[in-house]
Motif scaffolding. Structure first.
Motif, PDB file in Angstrom:
ATOM      1  N   GLY A  47      -7.519 -30.975   4.942  1.00  0.00           N
ATOM      2  CA  GLY A  47      -8.474 -32.062   4.803  1.00  0.00           C
ATOM      3  C   GLY A  47      -9.278 -31.852   3.535  1.00  0.00           C
ATOM      4  N   ALA A  48      -9.729 -32.914   2.934  1.00  0.00           N
ATOM      5  CA  ALA A  48     -10.558 -32.834   1.734  1.00  0.00           C
ATOM      6  C   ALA A  48     -11.595 -33.939   1.794  1.00  0.00           C
ATOM      7  CB  ALA A  48      -9.720 -32.965   0.468  1.00  0.00           C
ATOM      8  N   ALA A  49     -12.657 -33.749   1.050  1.00  0.00           N
ATOM      9  CA  ALA A  49     -13.674 -34.790   0.912  1.00  0.00           C
ATOM     10  C   ALA A  49     -14.284 -34.669  -0.472  1.00  0.00           C
ATOM     11  CB  ALA A  49     -14.747 -34.656   1.982  1.00  0.00           C
TER      12      ALA A  49
ATOM     13  N   ALA B 108     -18.829 -33.631  -6.220  1.00  0.00           N
ATOM     14  CA  ALA B 108     -18.505 -32.396  -5.492  1.00  0.00           C
ATOM     15  C   ALA B 108     -17.213 -32.623  -4.720  1.00  0.00           C
ATOM     16  CB  ALA B 108     -19.632 -32.004  -4.536  1.00  0.00           C
ATOM     17  N   VAL B 109     -16.536 -31.518  -4.426  1.00  0.00           N
ATOM     18  CA  VAL B 109     -15.279 -31.551  -3.678  1.00  0.00           C
ATOM     19  C   VAL B 109     -15.337 -30.457  -2.618  1.00  0.00           C
ATOM     20  CG1 VAL B 109     -12.764 -31.262  -3.823  1.00  0.00           C
ATOM     21  CG2 VAL B 109     -14.016 -32.240  -5.759  1.00  0.00           C
ATOM     22  N   LEU B 110     -14.758 -30.730  -1.456  1.00  0.00           N
ATOM     23  CA  LEU B 110     -14.565 -29.703  -0.437  1.00  0.00           C
ATOM     24  C   LEU B 110     -13.132 -29.813   0.064  1.00  0.00           C
ATOM     25  CD1 LEU B 110     -16.869 -28.320   2.215  1.00  0.00           C
ATOM     26  CD2 LEU B 110     -14.607 -29.091   2.952  1.00  0.00           C
ATOM     27  N   VAL B 111     -12.434 -28.671   0.118  1.00  0.00           N
ATOM     28  CA  VAL B 111     -11.060 -28.608   0.613  1.00  0.00           C
ATOM     29  C   VAL B 111     -11.056 -27.679   1.817  1.00  0.00           C
ATOM     30  CG1 VAL B 111      -8.668 -28.024   0.060  1.00  0.00           C
ATOM     31  CG2 VAL B 111     -10.161 -28.966  -1.712  1.00  0.00           C
ATOM     32  N   LEU B 112     -10.420 -28.122   2.900  1.00  0.00           N
ATOM     33  CA  LEU B 112     -10.397 -27.381   4.160  1.00  0.00           C
ATOM     34  C   LEU B 112      -8.966 -27.132   4.606  1.00  0.00           C
ATOM     35  CD1 LEU B 112     -11.653 -26.353   6.874  1.00  0.00           C
ATOM     36  CD2 LEU B 112     -11.655 -28.727   7.606  1.00  0.00           C
TER      37      LEU B 112
ATOM     38  N   VAL C  81     -16.684 -27.064  -6.381  1.00  0.00           N
ATOM     39  CA  VAL C  81     -15.522 -27.218  -5.507  1.00  0.00           C
ATOM     40  C   VAL C  81     -15.671 -26.174  -4.405  1.00  0.00           C
ATOM     41  CG1 VAL C  81     -13.011 -27.189  -5.312  1.00  0.00           C
ATOM     42  CG2 VAL C  81     -14.093 -27.995  -7.436  1.00  0.00           C
ATOM     43  N   ALA C  82     -15.919 -26.628  -3.193  1.00  0.00           N
ATOM     44  CA  ALA C  82     -16.091 -25.728  -2.049  1.00  0.00           C
ATOM     45  C   ALA C  82     -14.748 -25.576  -1.346  1.00  0.00           C
ATOM     46  CB  ALA C  82     -17.139 -26.277  -1.094  1.00  0.00           C
ATOM     47  N   ILE C  83     -14.419 -24.343  -1.002  1.00  0.00           N
ATOM     48  CA  ILE C  83     -13.183 -24.030  -0.298  1.00  0.00           C
ATOM     49  C   ILE C  83     -13.574 -23.571   1.100  1.00  0.00           C
ATOM     50  CG2 ILE C  83     -11.062 -22.692  -0.337  1.00  0.00           C
ATOM     51  CD1 ILE C  83     -11.582 -24.575  -2.827  1.00  0.00           C
TER      52      ILE C  83
END
Length: 134
Positions: free
Chosen positions: A29-31, A74-78, A105-107
């Motif tokens: 998932g990403a946002a 901003a980006v977040l990848v899960l 970019v948050a992981i």
């Protein structure tokens, strides 16, 4: 613009749950946080013809553009597993099209954020839109 990493995480987690990954069984998932303040989610969508699948980040960016956003703040990848699930090379370049080198970019994993990097750390000396301006 303040970054709501909890909101990004929640959106990415909801998108990850809807991912279509019957072949790899690896749901992502990403946002992205758009310049309009909205959070846009995306999930990976696999295809039996492997090269035509879509990464979660690409889906989130497409949702942002379709929703009227034009820049990523901003980006977040899960993703699951022990290793960090960072954007692939193609998605790093996709992010670069709409984000500045300093964009966070948050992981994340199931338990929350595992690392925060800048886009420049993920894609140093990148080629972006400014390279094509005369």
């Amino acid at each position: 613009m303040a970054v709501d990493f909890e909101g990004l995480f929640a959106a990415a987690r909801a998108a990850q749950a809807r991912a279509y990954a019957p072949y790899s069984r690896f749901k992502v998932g990403a946002a992205v946080l758009g310049d309009d303040g909205a959070i846009y989610p995306g999930c990976n969508v696999e295809n039996a013809a492997y090269p035509v699948g879509v990464c979660a980040e690409a889906g989130a960016i497409s949702a942002m553009i379709a929703g009227g956003g034009r820049a990523i703040h901003a980006v977040l990848v899960l993703g699951d597993g022990e290793e960090l699930v960072t954007p692939c090379g193609a998605c790093r370049q996709r992010i670069r099209e709409f984000a500045a080198p300093e964009t966070p970019v948050a992981i994340a994993g199931p338990g929350g954020i595992r690392a925060r990097l800048s886009l420049a750390e993920l894609l140093p000396a990148s080629f972006g839109p400014a390279n094509l301006r005369s």
